[in-house]
Design an enzyme around this catalytic site. Structure first.
Site, PDB file in Angstrom:
ATOM      1  CD  GLU A   1      -2.927  -1.136   2.300  1.00  0.00           C
ATOM      2  OE1 GLU A   1      -3.813  -0.264   2.266  1.00  0.00           O
ATOM      3  OE2 GLU A   1      -2.809  -1.965   3.219  1.00  0.00           O
TER       4      GLU A   1
ATOM      5  CB  SER B   1      -5.872  -0.881  -0.407  1.00  0.00           C
ATOM      6  OG  SER B   1      -5.584   0.255   0.377  1.00  0.00           O
TER       7      SER B   1
ATOM      8  CG  ASP C   1     -15.463  -0.492   6.221  1.00  0.00           C
ATOM      9  OD1 ASP C   1     -15.667   0.679   6.593  1.00  0.00           O
ATOM     10  OD2 ASP C   1     -14.465  -0.831   5.560  1.00  0.00           O
TER      11      ASP C   1
ATOM     12  CD  GLU D   1     -11.879  -4.657   6.076  1.00  0.00           C
ATOM     13  OE1 GLU D   1     -11.615  -5.860   5.895  1.00  0.00           O
ATOM     14  OE2 GLU D   1     -11.332  -3.732   5.466  1.00  0.00           O
TER      15      GLU D   1
ATOM     16  CG  ASN E   1      -8.818   0.700   7.352  1.00  0.00           C
ATOM     17  OD1 ASN E   1      -7.799   1.161   7.853  1.00  0.00           O
ATOM     18  ND2 ASN E   1      -8.915   0.423   6.076  1.00  0.00           N
TER      19      ASN E   1
ATOM     20  CB  SER F   1     -10.505   9.177   1.917  1.00  0.00           C
ATOM     21  OG  SER F   1      -9.344   8.990   1.130  1.00  0.00           O
TER      22      SER F   1
END
EC number: 6.3.2.4
Length: 358
Positions: free
Chosen positions: A15, A185, A295, A308, A310, A319
């Site tokens: 990433e 990602s 999420d 999940e 993050n 974003s």
């Protein structure tokens, strides 16, 4: 005296590019009347270096990249710590390192040893959130509903791969997803609808990690919530990306110009509050501090599943995380950065009251 802000970006991670995009946006938004900014670039090989002080005018990803003076990691870190981060005065570190070797608690542990405040989650929360398998254990203990899943380590796969495939088919079924346990990602993730795709997806995922997670697909909507804070975290209004893809992969997230955000997501008032409450519960269960994005999946029957958490979500000005806060309470991108720095300093000050001797 201005506070010295050390921004870490790049990193030994797949990433890497995502981190660079985040760093450009953050560096352009920092209030230089309050902060003296020192960018620190970590190469793909894990070497630490700095491009020096950067002017905002014309700042690009390319200008963030620097050439290290040393070829071994220890010497390069030592150079940065003794030459840049040892400058006198108040300081705070902002790690913008997505994925492994940065989001997973490793850099956070170094900051703890240095006894400097840093933005974002601590060692344990960072490690738990990035490791999807461990995160699922935490969520299960907290009584938060998830989709069916199975964990597989490389030794199990190499010993009897066919047994793993049959077990996934029996317990999870198709369509299913196979994911590297510790990555973000959507890199290395495959959506599988048959045995051939499953075997190929397993091979792909093991290229990025030695532990995998299989998950049953939940057909429906993907709802996201931004959480901020230390002891008293707050959840934003939920949001979602509007798209028509069966699998929201890396290309979809970062290259599809047709994506649109729906913030707040079109949900009933009761469901909105339930999602926000569950997001805070998951945040606290992981021991998060600073920030995280949580999420969820919402299926066609209105059933909710936590997907999940993050610990370092995407953080460009386009974003979901910063946009959700702007549309929740009007917090600007620059103000959000200052809030996160404030939480970092407050946590650090609290830790200074801990005794380390009898």
């Amino acid at each position: 005296m201005k506070t010295k802000l050390y921004v870490l970006y790049g990193g030994k991670s797949v990433e890497h590019e995502v981190s660079l995009k985040t760093a450009v946006t953050v560096l352009l938004s920092i209030d230089e009347s309050r902060f003296e900014v020192y960018p620190v670039y970590i190469t793909r090989d894990g070497l630490w270096c700095t491009p020096g002080r950067l002017a905002k005018e014309g700042l690009t990803v390319e200008r963030l990249i620097a050439r290290p003076s040393y070829r071994d990691t220890a010497s390069s870190i030592g150079e940065i710590l003794s030459g840049v981060m040892a400058l006198p005065g108040p300081k705070v570190v902002m790690p913008l390192l997505h994925g492994s070797n940065g989001e997973d608690g490793t850099v956070q542990g170094l900051m703890e040893l240095l006894n400097v405040p840093y933005v974002g989650n601590g060692v344990l929360a960072s490690a738990l959130a990035l490791d999807k398998a461990m995160s699922k254990e935490i969520l299960a203990q907290a009584g938060i509903r998830q989709t069916d899943y199975r964990v597989c380590r490389f030794d199990e796969w190499s010993s009897d791969g066919m047994a793993v495939v049959r077990d996934v088919e029996a317990r999870i079924g198709y369509p299913c997803y196979v994911k590297p346990a510790s990555l973000g990602s959507s890199i290395g993730i495959s959506r599988c609808t048959n045995r051939g795709e499953l075997r190929a997806g397993i091979q792909e995922a093991f290229a990025y990690d030695k532990k995998l997670v299989f998950e049953r697909e939940v057909a429906g909507r993907e709802i996201q919530v931004a959480v901020i804070g230390n002891e008293r975290p707050l959840a934003s209004l939920p949001g979602e990306f509007i798209h028509d893809r069966a699998f929201f992969d890396y290309e979809s997230k970062y290259m599809d110009k047709r994506l649109t955000m729906s913030i707040p997501a079109e949900l009933s008032a009761g469901l909105t509050e339930r999602i926000r409450e569950l997001a805070v519960r998951a945040y606290r269960a992981h021991g998060c501090e600073g920030l995280a994005r949580v999420d969820f999946f919402l299926d066609g029957e209105g059933e909710l599943f936590l997907n999940e958490i993050n610990a370092l979500p995407g953080f460009t000005n386009f974003s979901m995380y910063p946009v959700m806060w702007e549309r929740t309470d009007g917090t600007s991108y620059a103000a959000l950065i200052e809030q996160l720095i404030g939480h970092a300093v407050a946590r650090h000050e609290d830790k200074q009251t801990i005794r380390y001797s009898r």
